[in-house]
Motif scaffolding. Sequence first.
Motif, PDB file in Angstrom:
ATOM      1  N   VAL A 115     -59.717  24.054   1.443  1.00  0.00           N
ATOM      2  CA  VAL A 115     -59.856  25.033   0.365  1.00  0.00           C
ATOM      3  C   VAL A 115     -59.590  26.442   0.889  1.00  0.00           C
ATOM      4  N   ASN A 119     -64.689  26.166  -4.325  1.00  0.00           N
ATOM      5  CA  ASN A 119     -64.005  27.092  -5.240  1.00  0.00           C
ATOM      6  C   ASN A 119     -64.928  28.256  -5.586  1.00  0.00           C
ATOM      7  N   ILE A 162     -54.364  20.586  -3.319  1.00  0.00           N
ATOM      8  CA  ILE A 162     -54.427  20.444  -1.864  1.00  0.00           C
ATOM      9  C   ILE A 162     -53.488  19.324  -1.430  1.00  0.00           C
ATOM     10  N   ILE A 170     -64.818  20.366  -3.784  1.00  0.00           N
ATOM     11  CA  ILE A 170     -63.832  21.367  -4.213  1.00  0.00           C
ATOM     12  C   ILE A 170     -64.486  22.364  -5.166  1.00  0.00           C
ATOM     13  N   ILE A 204     -62.664  19.354   3.643  1.00  0.00           N
ATOM     14  CA  ILE A 204     -62.326  19.932   2.350  1.00  0.00           C
ATOM     15  C   ILE A 204     -62.603  21.424   2.343  1.00  0.00           C
TER      16      ILE A 204
END
Length: 465
Positions: free
Chosen positions: A358, A320, A366, A316, A354
């Motif tokens: 995202v 990000n 999430i 993540i 993931i």
Amino acid sequence: MKLLIVDDEESVNFAISELFIQEGYEVISAYSAEEGIIKLEQNQCDIAIVDYNLPGINGIDLLTIIKKNYSSIPVILITAFGSESVAIEAIKKGAYDYISKPFENTMIRNRINNIRESLTHKVKSETGDFGYYFSPVMSAIINKIETVSKTDIPILITGESGTGKELIAKLCHHHSGRKGKFISINCSAIPEGLIESELFGAEKGSYTGSQGLKIGLFEQADNGTLFLDEIGEMPIGLQAKLLRVIQENEIMRVGSAHVIKINARILAATNINIEDRIKNNNFREDLYYRLNVVHLKVPPLRQRKTEIKHLAMSFINDFNNKYHKNIKGFDPELLDDMINYQWKGNIRELKNKIEHAVIICNNEWIGYESLVFEEPADTPNGKVENHAVPFNSTQDNGFDFATIPEMYTEAKKQFSDIFDKNFILYHLNKNEWNVKMTADKIGLSRQDLYKKMKKVGIKKNVEYS
């Protein structure tokens, strides 16, 4: 990352714990220095937050014990307002930092996150960007790597696709101390007619389409490491030449009779059973034994469940940054399912899912609407739970009063839960398990729907009955 909090004030301990649980930390709480010492003995903690005013052993004394026995753990000391002398003493005793009460959540969050980033950067630099979190079985493999990597013997790495075999190979190279490059080739991805020239190089005009001198991967990996991925797919005719290279440390380019001495450490990996290939005469037994001097067997992710949460949070953070998002983590129910999911594609599948989540997630957390499994997640006992229980319609207008509790409130609760379960499952299936859409249509908030799902035992991907 494990965070130890030692504070005898329950409200403060609880508030700090909740703050960092939301940040993705695994929090361990203690309410005295003595309890904190026990927690340290039982857990491999990464950071400690210690209050100065503790009953019995105070915070400074606990800091001294931690630095003596667990010197790598950064400690932040919490002091009362105006206790500058205590803060100075703490820094002299080895505290990473101190914070005075009362403090803002943002302040302590930033201090701890800065430590986390510093630790992660330090460990990644030490492990060749391999990562930070290891289960006990992976820790044993890492320890073995550190022991054998400084020798020149070949290493065979086996494991399912997506378990991180190439990262293991890179870690072996990192610990080897070799100054040359890490060179990787996928033996199954190169056509049989070209793989020999890829490995050993070729003289100008030695084969059709040759434009000039080609330097092979063995030469490129001189004084470094050559990683032969999917070694089990190497053509049988080439295996004899590879065996000679391992034995003699020399190669000949295609189209040349000139011998070139090389000093490349060989690592090989496969996700197939080479012994079966040997039985079918598709792999040389003598080559297998030359490669299999040291064997590193990488377990699948489903056998390393303690890593899933940490890997997921790491991914993540990576995505990000890549996609300019600010996603904080996962809905708790989803995270439970992720830990119990089989992950047949292992770390590669986890990372890909993931990344997709995202990209499409428009919230801070999430949920199921962003991360979808191809099959039901397993429960801890390996079975899929939570099929809805229909009403018994055999007696008395659908209720079998002989089998339900006599107390009115208990009976009503039982059938209320059955109704909730059937009602929610019906609408979840109707909306293809889009939790947000379902919550909107039945008039609940998403959090309330998750709470009801948890209460009646609904997880995901089960059919309405």
